[in-house]
Design a protein around this motif. Structure first.
Motif, mmCIF file in Angstrom:
data_model
loop_
_atom_site.group_PDB
_atom_site.id
_atom_site.type_symbol
_atom_site.label_atom_id
_atom_site.label_comp_id
_atom_site.label_asym_id
_atom_site.label_seq_id
_atom_site.Cartn_x
_atom_site.Cartn_y
_atom_site.Cartn_z
ATOM 1 N N MET A 56 0.832 -1.203 0.000
ATOM 2 C CA MET A 56 0.000 0.000 0.000
ATOM 3 C C MET A 56 0.873 1.264 0.000
ATOM 4 S SD MET A 56 -2.756 1.288 2.839
ATOM 5 C CE MET A 56 -1.462 1.582 4.038
ATOM 6 N N VAL A 57 1.886 1.286 0.863
ATOM 7 C CA VAL A 57 2.777 2.448 0.945
ATOM 8 C C VAL A 57 3.530 2.633 -0.365
ATOM 9 C CG1 VAL A 57 4.833 3.378 2.094
ATOM 10 C CG2 VAL A 57 2.979 2.387 3.454
ATOM 11 N N MET A 58 3.990 1.534 -0.947
ATOM 12 C CA MET A 58 4.707 1.634 -2.222
ATOM 13 C C MET A 58 3.787 2.186 -3.312
ATOM 14 S SD MET A 58 7.036 -1.107 -4.233
ATOM 15 C CE MET A 58 5.939 -1.741 -5.457
ATOM 16 N N ASN A 59 2.552 1.719 -3.379
ATOM 17 C CA ASN A 59 1.611 2.234 -4.385
ATOM 18 C C ASN A 59 1.351 3.725 -4.189
ATOM 19 O OD1 ASN A 59 1.363 -0.198 -5.736
ATOM 20 N ND2 ASN A 59 -0.422 -0.836 -4.553
ATOM 21 N N GLN A 60 1.218 4.161 -2.945
ATOM 22 C CA GLN A 60 1.028 5.584 -2.671
ATOM 23 C C GLN A 60 2.262 6.377 -3.088
ATOM 24 O OE1 GLN A 60 0.200 5.383 1.521
ATOM 25 N NE2 GLN A 60 -2.013 5.191 1.201
ATOM 26 N N PHE A 61 3.432 5.839 -2.792
ATOM 27 C CA PHE A 61 4.685 6.489 -3.181
ATOM 28 C C PHE A 61 4.761 6.638 -4.699
ATOM 29 C CE2 PHE A 61 9.188 6.210 -4.446
ATOM 30 C CZ PHE A 61 9.702 7.298 -3.764
ATOM 31 N N ILE A 62 4.425 5.574 -5.412
ATOM 32 C CA ILE A 62 4.446 5.602 -6.879
ATOM 33 C C ILE A 62 3.499 6.682 -7.392
ATOM 34 C CG2 ILE A 62 3.758 4.306 -8.949
ATOM 35 C CD1 ILE A 62 4.876 1.778 -7.494
ATOM 36 N N ASN A 63 2.301 6.751 -6.844
ATOM 37 C CA ASN A 63 1.318 7.743 -7.298
ATOM 38 C C ASN A 63 1.769 9.171 -7.038
ATOM 39 O OD1 ASN A 63 -0.509 5.890 -8.359
ATOM 40 N ND2 ASN A 63 -1.532 5.621 -6.391
ATOM 41 N N GLN A 64 2.514 9.387 -5.958
ATOM 42 C CA GLN A 64 2.956 10.738 -5.596
ATOM 43 C C GLN A 64 4.284 11.136 -6.237
ATOM 44 O OE1 GLN A 64 3.156 11.311 -1.357
ATOM 45 N NE2 GLN A 64 1.202 10.316 -1.013
ATOM 46 N N GLN A 97 13.713 -1.313 8.718
ATOM 47 C CA GLN A 97 12.262 -1.273 8.783
ATOM 48 C C GLN A 97 11.739 -1.585 7.388
ATOM 49 O OE1 GLN A 97 10.384 1.875 11.091
ATOM 50 N NE2 GLN A 97 12.421 2.527 11.729
ATOM 51 N N SER A 98 10.463 -1.901 7.322
ATOM 52 C CA SER A 98 9.874 -2.210 6.032
ATOM 53 C C SER A 98 8.399 -1.837 6.054
ATOM 54 C CB SER A 98 10.024 -3.702 5.757
ATOM 55 O OG SER A 98 9.249 -4.084 4.657
ATOM 56 N N PRO A 99 7.969 -1.112 5.051
ATOM 57 C CA PRO A 99 8.759 -0.504 3.981
ATOM 58 C C PRO A 99 9.611 0.641 4.543
ATOM 59 C CG PRO A 99 6.538 0.355 3.905
ATOM 60 C CD PRO A 99 6.563 -0.712 4.981
ATOM 61 N N GLN A 100 10.600 1.024 3.777
ATOM 62 C CA GLN A 100 11.505 2.087 4.223
ATOM 63 C C GLN A 100 12.076 2.812 3.021
ATOM 64 O OE1 GLN A 100 15.059 0.676 6.305
ATOM 65 N NE2 GLN A 100 14.805 2.329 7.791
ATOM 66 N N LEU A 101 12.168 4.124 3.142
ATOM 67 C CA LEU A 101 12.798 4.942 2.109
ATOM 68 C C LEU A 101 14.005 5.632 2.718
ATOM 69 C CD1 LEU A 101 12.719 6.167 -0.785
ATOM 70 C CD2 LEU A 101 11.424 8.065 0.203
ATOM 71 N N ALA A 111 18.203 11.246 5.296
ATOM 72 C CA ALA A 111 16.818 11.113 5.746
ATOM 73 C C ALA A 111 16.366 9.683 5.497
ATOM 74 C CB ALA A 111 15.911 12.085 4.999
ATOM 75 N N HIS A 112 15.474 9.222 6.336
ATOM 76 C CA HIS A 112 14.859 7.906 6.137
ATOM 77 C C HIS A 112 13.573 7.857 6.941
ATOM 78 C CE1 HIS A 112 16.156 6.336 10.102
ATOM 79 N NE2 HIS A 112 17.193 7.119 9.898
ATOM 80 N N GLU A 113 12.606 7.192 6.376
ATOM 81 C CA GLU A 113 11.315 7.017 7.040
ATOM 82 C C GLU A 113 10.788 5.640 6.696
ATOM 83 O OE1 GLU A 113 9.940 8.735 9.308
ATOM 84 O OE2 GLU A 113 10.863 10.698 9.117
ATOM 85 N N SER A 114 9.781 5.227 7.441
ATOM 86 C CA SER A 114 9.150 3.944 7.154
ATOM 87 C C SER A 114 7.636 4.088 7.246
ATOM 88 C CB SER A 114 9.637 2.873 8.134
ATOM 89 O OG SER A 114 9.156 3.145 9.426
ATOM 90 N N HIS A 115 6.973 3.080 6.759
ATOM 91 C CA HIS A 115 5.517 2.988 6.749
ATOM 92 C C HIS A 115 4.881 4.260 6.180
ATOM 93 C CE1 HIS A 115 6.811 -0.236 9.423
ATOM 94 N NE2 HIS A 115 5.701 -0.855 9.061
ATOM 95 N N GLY A 116 3.803 4.740 6.777
ATOM 96 C CA GLY A 116 3.082 5.902 6.249
ATOM 97 C C GLY A 116 3.893 7.182 6.226
ATOM 98 N N ALA A 117 4.918 7.272 7.067
ATOM 99 C CA ALA A 117 5.749 8.482 7.108
ATOM 100 C C ALA A 117 6.524 8.676 5.805
ATOM 101 C CB ALA A 117 6.704 8.434 8.289
ATOM 102 N N ILE A 118 6.690 7.618 5.024
ATOM 103 C CA ILE A 118 7.377 7.740 3.741
ATOM 104 C C ILE A 118 6.659 8.753 2.860
ATOM 105 C CG2 ILE A 118 7.860 6.541 1.553
ATOM 106 C CD1 ILE A 118 8.427 4.014 3.236
ATOM 107 N N ASN A 119 5.353 8.644 2.793
ATOM 108 C CA ASN A 119 4.582 9.505 1.903
ATOM 109 C C ASN A 119 4.332 10.892 2.474
ATOM 110 O OD1 ASN A 119 4.332 7.631 -0.265
ATOM 111 N ND2 ASN A 119 2.983 6.455 1.050
ATOM 112 N N GLU A 120 4.746 11.097 3.713
ATOM 113 C CA GLU A 120 4.665 12.420 4.327
ATOM 114 C C GLU A 120 5.986 13.173 4.227
ATOM 115 O OE1 GLU A 120 3.251 11.768 8.283
ATOM 116 O OE2 GLU A 120 1.445 10.755 7.580
ATOM 117 N N MET A 121 7.035 12.490 3.744
ATOM 118 C CA MET A 121 8.348 13.137 3.610
ATOM 119 C C MET A 121 8.311 14.237 2.567
ATOM 120 S SD MET A 121 11.019 9.923 3.571
ATOM 121 C CE MET A 121 12.526 10.895 3.670
#
Length: 127
Positions: A56-64, A97-101, A111-121
């Motif tokens: 889910m997080v990866m799909n949101q990341f792709i869309n953004q 962590q996973s998922p993680q950017l 910088a690094h974040e995981s889960h929903g925080a990835i898409n808030e970066m």
């Protein structure tokens, strides 16, 4: 008919956004990433292919994700390449962590974040 189309979706094909992923499947690539990060930001997206939240997080990341971003974007399937995932943590001093950017600049994770925080970066500040 419009009600059913809205409820069940359209039969028209949905446009699929494809990111310029670079597969991260070798520990040797980490030195290359560190070196390239001196001139261009390097992003590493760690993904667990068995985890629904990761998907889910990866799909949101792709869309953004802005396709015009001037970065190299690495994709790490951490289940298939556990040794690479472990080495990412050691090399860039981040807890797994996973998922993680991870955003790598000048050879280190800035910088690094995981889960929903990835898409808030605010990744634009690192580009």
């Amino acid at each position: 008919m419009g009600l059913f189309k809205n409820m069940f979706g359209s039969s028209e094909p949905k446009e699929v956004k494809v990111l310029p992923w670079i597969p991260l499947d070798s520990i040797n690539q980490l030195e290359i990433i560190a070196e390239k990060s001196k001139t261009k930001p390097q992003f590493i997206f760690k993904h667990s292919t068995r985890c629904g939240i990761s998907r889910m997080v990866m799909n949101q990341f792709i869309n953004q994700y802005d396709l015009d971003s001037n970065v190299d974007l690495y994709y790490l399937d951490l289940l298939s390449y556990r040794d690479v995932s472990n080495e990412v943590g050691y090399k860039f001093q981040v807890i797994h962590q996973s998922p993680q950017l991870l955003i790598i600049k000048n050879g280190e994770a800035v910088a690094h974040e995981s889960h929903g925080a990835i898409n808030e970066m605010n990744i634009s500040k690192w580009i």
